[in-house]
Each structure stands twice: as structure tokens, then as C-alpha cells.
Motif scaffolding. Structure first.
Motif, short mmCIF file in Angstrom:
data_model
loop_
_atom_site.label_atom_id
_atom_site.label_comp_id
_atom_site.label_asym_id
_atom_site.label_seq_id
_atom_site.Cartn_x
_atom_site.Cartn_y
_atom_site.Cartn_z
N LYS A 13 2.26 1.75 -3.47
CA LYS A 13 1.23 2.31 -4.35
C LYS A 13 1.09 3.81 -4.16
CE LYS A 13 -1.77 -1.74 -4.65
NZ LYS A 13 -3.06 -2.32 -4.23
N LEU A 17 3.79 -3.63 -9.43
CA LEU A 17 3.72 -2.17 -9.34
C LEU A 17 4.94 -1.51 -9.96
CD1 LEU A 17 2.37 -1.86 -5.68
CD2 LEU A 17 1.12 -1.39 -7.80
N ASP A 42 1.96 6.56 -6.97
CA ASP A 42 0.87 7.43 -7.42
C ASP A 42 1.23 8.91 -7.23
OD1 ASP A 42 -0.63 5.25 -8.17
OD2 ASP A 42 -1.94 5.30 -6.39
N ASP A 60 0.82 -1.21 0.00
CA ASP A 60 0.00 0.00 0.00
C ASP A 60 0.86 1.26 0.00
OD1 ASP A 60 -2.31 -1.49 -0.07
OD2 ASP A 60 -2.59 -1.46 2.10
#
Length: 179
Positions: A70, A104, A74, A67
Motif C-alpha cells: 500500500k 491493490l 501510494d 501494508d
């Protein structure tokens, strides 16, 4: 507490005695909510500090905090030319067998052929050694080229030979599809 500190004007770029920014510390601890607050307050997701030259992303990848990875990606964290990130990714997947971080990073534009551990072991051969078929398939589909007749690392037989020696039919099937 972080929100209150930010509301009172706390400096998100401050570097402590250990050469960490608040973002680095939050990434080390895996606190996604704190990372989002810091990024919204202006923290640089690609900042490199200290003598180690590590980013918050490097720490998140090494701990397999999916997480956090990510959120940092982002936010625009640069990964293409980060050898430490790639090394940590190669080591992390071997320890966890979780391919999500690899997914990712590949989606973020890294060259999967550069995924090597500190000892230089290609991620694909690490997947072979640890029998992580899903990761081997992911790396092959992402474009990792492998010469199945040669050794990849001192003392390790070729990928296909290793699968044959182990009677690992699932890995053998994956590798036999390589052009």
C-alpha cells in the motif's frame, strides 16, 4: 536509528554489495515505518537495481506485506509493466490465500489476465486448484476471461470441469456465472 541517520545526511539511494537500496532492504523486512521515512527523504519507489531487476514492490508482493505494498503504491511505484511483480503476486496468493495484494495491484491498474506464476499457470486456475473461491471471484469480476472448455495448463482440466470433479458447488456457482 534510521531517522537519526537521515538527519545526519545518509544517502537513501546508496546501493550495497548485494545491489540493494535501503528501500529494498526495508521492503524485504516489511518495515513500513522505515519505508515511509525513506520515501519522505527522496527514495525512488520504482527503482530497479542489480541484476535481478527487482523493485522494493516486487519483494513486498512476494512476501505478501500488504501494508508495504500500500505504501509503495501510494508513493507512485509503477506496476503496469512489471512482470516480476505479477509473477510474485500469482505465487503469493496461492501460498497465503489472501487476496488483498491482488486487490491493490488491480486497483493500481494491472491487467489481471497477466497474473501468472513462473510456470505460466494463470492466477484464476491457481485459485481453482487451491479452492480460493474469493480470489476466483475477484479475478473474474476484474475481467479475467476464461474459456471453460479448454485446459489452461498442461495436465489441468478446465476450470469448470475441475469444480465438477471435486464436487465444489461454490466454485461451480462462481464459474457458471461467467458469460
Amino acid at each position: 536509528m534510521v531517522r537519526k541517520l537521515l538527519d545526519k545526511g545518509a544517502n537513501v539511494t546508496l546501493i550495497d554489495d548485494s545491489s540493494f537500496t535501503p528501500l529494498h532492504i526495508a521492503a524485504i523486512a516489511g518495515h513500513t515505518d522505515v519505508i515511509e521515512l525513506l520515501l519522505n527523504a527522496g527514495a525512488n519507489p520504482s527503482e530497479v537495481v542489480g541484476t535481478s531487476g527487482l523493485t522494493a514492490l516486487d519483494y513486498a508482493v512476494s512476501a505478501n506485506f500488504v501494508d508495504v505494498v500500500k505504501v509503495l503504491l501510494d508513493a507512485g511505484c509503477e506496476v503496469r509493466h512489471r512482470p516480476e511483480t505479477l509473477r510474485y503476486a500469482a505465487i503469493s496468493y496461492c501460498q497465503t490465500s489472501d487476496p488483498e495484494v491482488l486487490h491493490l495491484l488491480i486497483e493500481a491498474g494491472i491487467d489481471p489476465c497477466t497474473l501468472r506464476s513462473r510456470s505460466g499457470l494463470l492466477a484464476l486456475y491457481g485459485a481453482m486448484l487451491h479452492r480460493h473461491v474469493q480470489i476466483a471471484r475477484l479475478l473474474l469480476e476484474a475481467g479475467v476471461e476464461v474459456d471453460l472448455r479448454k485446459r489452461a495448463h498442461f495436465g489441468i482440466p478446465s476450470a469448470l470441469r475441475l469444480a465438477l470433479m471435486r464436487n465444489d458447488t461454490e466454485m461451480e456457482t462462481v464459474l457458471s456465472r461467467v458469460p
